[in-house]
Design an enzyme around this catalytic site. Structure first.
Site, short mmCIF file in Angstrom:
data_model
loop_
_atom_site.label_atom_id
_atom_site.label_comp_id
_atom_site.label_asym_id
_atom_site.label_seq_id
_atom_site.Cartn_x
_atom_site.Cartn_y
_atom_site.Cartn_z
N HIS A 1 2.56 -9.07 -3.30
CA HIS A 1 1.70 -9.86 -4.17
C HIS A 1 2.20 -11.28 -4.18
CE1 HIS A 1 -0.60 -11.09 -7.69
NE2 HIS A 1 -1.36 -10.05 -7.42
N ASP B 1 -3.72 -2.09 -6.22
CA ASP B 1 -4.58 -1.33 -5.31
C ASP B 1 -3.91 -0.11 -4.70
OD1 ASP B 1 -6.82 -3.05 -5.51
OD2 ASP B 1 -5.79 -4.51 -4.26
N1 ACO Z 1 3.51 -5.32 4.46
C1 ACO Z 1 4.48 -5.86 5.26
N2 ACO Z 1 4.97 -7.10 5.11
C2 ACO Z 1 4.49 -7.85 4.11
C3 ACO Z 1 3.48 -7.38 3.23
C4 ACO Z 1 2.99 -6.06 3.43
N3 ACO Z 1 2.05 -5.55 2.65
N4 ACO Z 1 3.17 -8.34 2.33
C5 ACO Z 1 3.96 -9.38 2.63
N5 ACO Z 1 4.75 -9.09 3.70
C6 ACO Z 1 5.79 -9.95 4.29
C7 ACO Z 1 5.19 -11.07 5.13
O1 ACO Z 1 5.04 -10.66 6.49
C8 ACO Z 1 6.22 -12.14 4.97
O2 ACO Z 1 7.33 -11.83 5.78
P1 ACO Z 1 8.22 -13.00 6.45
O3 ACO Z 1 8.82 -13.76 5.30
O4 ACO Z 1 9.20 -12.28 7.27
O5 ACO Z 1 7.26 -13.84 7.26
C9 ACO Z 1 6.67 -11.99 3.51
O6 ACO Z 1 6.46 -10.61 3.21
C10 ACO Z 1 5.88 -12.86 2.53
O7 ACO Z 1 4.49 -12.57 2.73
P2 ACO Z 1 3.35 -13.61 2.56
O8 ACO Z 1 2.23 -13.24 3.46
O9 ACO Z 1 3.87 -15.01 2.65
O10 ACO Z 1 2.94 -13.34 1.07
P3 ACO Z 1 1.64 -13.89 0.37
O11 ACO Z 1 2.02 -14.19 -1.02
O12 ACO Z 1 1.04 -15.00 1.17
O13 ACO Z 1 0.61 -12.66 0.45
C11 ACO Z 1 -0.43 -10.60 -0.03
C12 ACO Z 1 0.40 -11.78 -0.58
C13 ACO Z 1 -1.69 -11.15 0.63
C14 ACO Z 1 -0.86 -9.74 -1.20
C15 ACO Z 1 0.41 -9.80 0.97
O14 ACO Z 1 1.54 -9.26 0.32
C16 ACO Z 1 -0.38 -8.69 1.67
O15 ACO Z 1 -1.01 -8.95 2.69
N6 ACO Z 1 -0.37 -7.43 1.10
C17 ACO Z 1 -1.17 -6.38 1.65
C18 ACO Z 1 -2.62 -6.49 1.18
C19 ACO Z 1 -2.75 -6.14 -0.29
O16 ACO Z 1 -2.26 -5.14 -0.77
N7 ACO Z 1 -3.49 -7.00 -1.00
C20 ACO Z 1 -3.80 -6.78 -2.42
C21 ACO Z 1 -3.08 -7.77 -3.29
S1 ACO Z 1 -3.40 -7.48 -5.00
C22 ACO Z 1 -4.98 -8.06 -5.23
O17 ACO Z 1 -5.38 -9.03 -4.66
C23 ACO Z 1 -5.82 -7.35 -6.08
#
Ligand code: ACO
Length: 418
Positions: free
Chosen positions: A302, A359
């Site tokens: 998140h 979720d």
């Molecule tokens: N699985 C694996 N790796 C992940 C995940 C994940 N679900 N989420 C983040 N990471 C990693 C990224 O690859 C990144 O790694 P790095 O530092 O080595 O490059 C690090 O964690 C930070 O991730 P970001 O993408 O910069 O985080 P951001 O805050 O931009 O994204 C998000 C947040 C979109 C929710 C992300 O965690 C994600 O894609 N999760 C999966 C989709 C999801 O569950 N979305 C629902 C969110 S809740 C809602 O909106 C209702």
């Protein structure tokens, strides 16, 4: 004494005002930065940018706290109905009995959708994604309620708009579901409460109390979440003075994406894929960690929570209760629990502070309630609508409200000639 932040830009040093929120959040106010220095800021994904001042929802992502108007989400989920929380979020207070009764009857009066909206829904292919149909129906409502299209709505129009959209989206969502099933639409039943009526219009029978209660709690948990992608979209679209229907429809579109609300559908599909693959989730964890692989563990991570999402905690506990009450045994729940435990004890997820979000478990409950996977994000939209409307109302009422229009750092070619 008011605080300031000093910004040193080489030949120039300026003092920037610091704003302090009521829960202690500190923000450097850069509203005059460009005028004073010629500089702009750059913030990829706006993760460090406060786009507004807001009284609606507070999140402490480090501690895993979520409050609406000062009430914790745990408290609201245990003690309030979706209608009460909707009123809290939109109007600012837990409704009195009179306010609650008035809202109930206004929503009932607004729970019939125009014939034209029914035709629009029916015009879609049966296998069209429900989110696309819902968004189209929402923006199409603008053609049926021209009295709400004024650029600046009066207080009376805003009061009228809330029960109208609450009633209309409930019926649209049920009709979209029926359409996908190839079934005739069912009219709203005025004897039923909000959530029971929605289930009635979906299934044609009064729902069991436990089912209605479970869905109501899920709707409460989704009611608002401050400046997330869809709420920000609603605000951005509304800031051009586009009408309310267009703004909410845009919010529905933003929610659809799998990185946002669409994750609830993606989680269930992922859990199903793990089951089909024999139930071993280690392979999927490895894929999520592999930087060459675009796969992410859906329902994990998140932008704001760097700790447990408090909504996920409530839903996880609720999952066991609901499945037991409904006498449903779902192997996906065991897979989800195993996947969560393995991820939480893995260095990759720990280092990046990736925890289950709202979720991760919600789809298991929707599934137990008999709601098909492609309707999950519509359920989210139904829950989130009061939040979108509250964010929109706060935005249009804010003193000094301006159109949202960010700048950019241009990195393209310069001085080309034909
Ligand atoms: N699985 C694996 N790796 C992940 C995940 C994940 N679900 N989420 C983040 N990471 C990693 C990224 O690859 C990144 O790694 P790095 O530092 O080595 O490059 C690090 O964690 C930070 O991730 P970001 O993408 O910069 O985080 P951001 O805050 O931009 O994204 C998000 C947040 C979109 C929710 C992300 O965690 C994600 O894609 N999760 C999966 C989709 C999801 O569950 N979305 C629902 C969110 S809740 C809602 O909106 C209702």
């Amino acid at each position: 004494m008011s605080k300031t932040a000093k910004l040193d830009l080489g030949d120039k040093t300026i003092d920037l005002p610091v704003i302090e929120g009521t829960e202690g959040e500190m923000a450097v106010d850069i509203s005059k930065l460009r005028a004073q220095t010629g500089y702009i800021t750059y913030d990829n994904g706006l993760g460090n940018t406060g786009s507004c001042l807001s009284d609606i929802t507070y999140i402490d992502g480090e501690k895993g706290i979520l409050k609406h108007r000062g009430y914790t989400i745990e408290n609201l989920a245990a003690k309030s109905t979706f209608l009460e929380v909707s009123h809290l979020v939109y109007a600012g207070n837990i409704p009195s009995k009179e306010e609650c009764d008035a809202l109930k009857s206004q929503i009932k009066e607004n729970s019939k959708i125009p014939e034209g909206i029914k035709s629009i829904i029916k015009s879609f292919p049966k296998d069209a994604h429900p989110m696309g149909i819902t968004s189209a129906a929402m923006v199409a409502l603008s053609g049926f309620y021209p009295d709400l299209l004024d650029q600046d709505l009066t207080d009376d129009q805003k009061k009228k708009a809330f029960p109208l959209l609450m009633g209309q989206l409930k019926t649209i969502a049920a009709a979209v579901y029926r359409h996908g099933q190839g079934k005739d639409f069912i009219e709203s039943n005025p004897k039923l409460d909000y959530t029971s009526d929605f289930l009635y219009m979906m299934n044609g029978e009064e729902p069991n109390e436990d089912v209605a209660k479970a869905l109501d709690v899920l709707l409460v948990l989704h009611a608002d979440h401050e400046q997330n992608c869809s709420a920000s979209t609603v605000r951005v679209v509304g800031s051009s003075k586009a009408n309310l229907f267009a703004s909410i429809s845009a919010g529905i579109d933003a929610l659809w994406g799998p990185l946002h609300g669409g994750a609830n559908q993606a989680v269930l599909e992922m859990l199903d894929a793990i089951k089909q693959d024999g139930g071993g989730y280690e392979k999927f964890i490895a894929k999520a960690k592999d930087k060459e692989d675009p796969f992410r563990l859906m329902g994990f991570g998140h932008r704001v929570y760097k700790n447990f999402d408090p909504r996920a905690k409530v839903i996880k506990d609720y999952c066991d209760v609901v499945l037991e009450k409904l006498d449903v045994q779902d192997p996906l729940l065991d897979i989800a629990k195993g996947l969560e435990q393995t991820a939480l004890s893995d260095e990759y997820f720990a280092q990046r502070k990736l925890f289950p979000n709202v979720d991760f478990y919600s789809g298991i409950i929707y599934k137990a309630l008999g709601i098909p996977t492609n309707m999950f994000t519509v359920m989210f939209a139904l829950g989130r609508q009061p939040g979108w409307m509250a964010q929109w109302k706060e935005m249009i009422e804010a003193p000094g409200m301006r159109i949202t229009r960010p700048r950019q750092v241009y990195t393209g070619k310069t001085d080309e000639e034909l």
